[in-house]
Design an enzyme around this catalytic site. Sequence first.
Site, PDB file in Angstrom:
ATOM      1  N   SER A  74       5.911   2.012   2.536  1.00  0.00           N
ATOM      2  CA  SER A  74       6.496   1.278   1.499  1.00  0.00           C
ATOM      3  C   SER A  74       5.917  -0.344   1.669  1.00  0.00           C
ATOM      4  O   SER A  74       5.961  -1.140   0.588  1.00  0.00           O
ATOM      5  CB  SER A  74       7.927   1.086   1.864  1.00  0.00           C
ATOM      6  OG  SER A  74       8.584   2.287   1.620  1.00  0.00           O
ATOM      7  N   THR A  75       5.468  -0.673   2.903  1.00  0.00           N
ATOM      8  CA  THR A  75       4.936  -2.142   2.952  1.00  0.00           C
ATOM      9  C   THR A  75       3.654  -2.254   3.269  1.00  0.00           C
ATOM     10  O   THR A  75       3.146  -1.118   3.905  1.00  0.00           O
ATOM     11  CB  THR A  75       5.811  -2.882   4.002  1.00  0.00           C
ATOM     12  OG1 THR A  75       5.480  -2.161   5.193  1.00  0.00           O
ATOM     13  CG2 THR A  75       7.226  -2.701   3.617  1.00  0.00           C
TER      14      THR A  75
END
Length: 198
Positions: free
Chosen positions: A18-19
């Site tokens: 996600s990051t």
Amino acid sequence: MNAGENGSGRRVGYARVSTKDQRLSLQLDALNQAGCTPIFEDHGVSGAKGSRPGLDAMLDDVKAGDMVVVYKLDRLGRSVLHLSDLLVRFQEDGIHFMSLSEGINTATPGGKLVFHLFSAFAEFQRDIILENTLCGLEAAKKRGTRLGRRPILSPQAVVEAHRLIAAGERRNDIADMLGVSRITLDRAIRRMGLDHAA
């Protein structure tokens, strides 16, 4: 013969974090060990994003007889409904699915049950969304709330459009079929809260 098991198709991997700070190495190691080639990646892309380049490319690449492999279920779908819709789409296209962490393999007799469960869940979720929308409209009418201009698309039409999108149909084609613009269709899907599940 089973896809990815006995040479009838490829094992196609998909990995996502996600990051930007997170690393794909754990997932990639597991997918490589499972014999996946090619492997598609989304790095620094939230699961809530409507479009993920790696996922879109993978969906364009896989074909009947292939097996899609992920490290964990939550790496694939951005919601339970989205995950359900993807698995239903795989089933309809003759594509198998494997999740390494959960031990799911739809090329096995026991694993086929997963397709049926997720298919039933997707249908159930849409029915709940439709019922809640219709109940909300009815309750607003009884309270005398002005609902504004009548929507061009009925809630039933929006739910069916969402099902077609999940099955891989193009939004522009669905909008043409319904006689509305793509913007109108997207707005209707958002209004019913289906945008994060489309």
